[in-house]
Design an enzyme around this catalytic site. Structure first.
Site: not given
Ligand code: IMP
Length: 193
Positions: A10, A12, A71-72, A150, A153, A173, A178-179
């Site tokens: 990542t 991020n 991936d979230t 981010f 949130d 948090k 979830h993470r």
């Molecule tokens: P990805 O896993 O980077 O594809 O994340 C998808 C999107 O989900 C991100 O751009 C965020 O907008 C949102 N996201 C992922 N994790 C979180 C979190 O822990 N809090 C809030 N938004 C999240």
């Protein structure tokens, strides 16, 4: 003894910081940027599981070392589980503010506000892939509150809390996240291996 290094597929920084809080004593986590890897990571699939796999496999092919990705998605009941795997690309411009504005707009007159964040971690260890899931249930409020964190949130309150994720410190948090839950499964797996 130096900690073993694990590359996190990542760039991020928020995700990396949240995972570091949990994996702190076990691994030195390096993001792609910190590992000097410049690569465009694809997210082409229709499920978090496939995207997580794709990301870790791409980095594994590149480094040949142990690595993981995650991936979230935000899954909103009234939106039939959306934006889900498309959470990052929900609105034009793929930015957090536009995504959140679109979410609030689409839920404007809807009283059913249940939602969950779902994280899938894909770990590649000694060439084999393992996946771990973490879910945080909660609800979407109708305005943004807080400036921490981010993504979505500022509009998400986890069950059992009164603050949005963006009103919490990272440690707060982490108690709900979830993470954290997915990362804890990853740790339990390594410790029982
Ligand atoms: P990805 O896993 O980077 O594809 O994340 C998808 C999107 O989900 C991100 O751009 C965020 O907008 C949102 N996201 C992922 N994790 C979180 C979190 O822990 N809090 C809030 N938004 C999240």
């Amino acid at each position: 003894m130096p900690l073993p290094t694990l590359i996190f597929a990542t760039n991020n920084q928020h995700k990396a910081d949240e995972i570091r809080v949990v994996l702190n004593d076990l691994f030195e986590i390096k993001t792609l940027k910190e590992a000097g890897i410049v690569i465009d990571i694809p997210e082409p699939h229709n499920s978090l599981e496939e995207n997580a796999s794709e990301k870790s496999r791409v980095i594994h092919q590149f480094t040949k070392g142990n690595c993981f990705s995650e991936d979230t998605g935000l899954e909103v009941a009234a939106l039939n589980g959306g934006p889900g795997v498309r959470s990052a690309r929900y609105a034009d411009g793929e930015n957090f503010k536009n995504n959140t504005d679109k979410l609030l707009f689409n839920l404007k007159h809807i009283s059913e506000r249940a939602a969950q964040f779902r994280t899938v971690i894909s770990l590649i260890l000694d060439g084999k892939e393992y996946q771990f899931e973490g879910i945080c249930k909660g609800r979407i409020i109708d305005e943004e509150r807080g400036t921490n964190g981010f993504g979505y949130d500022p509009v998400f309150i986890p069950d059992g809390a009164v603050k949005t994720f963006a009103e919490m410190s990272m440690e707060e948090k982490t108690e709900y996240s979830h993470r954290k839950k997915a990362t804890q499964k990853f740790i339990d797996f390594l410790q029982n291996k």
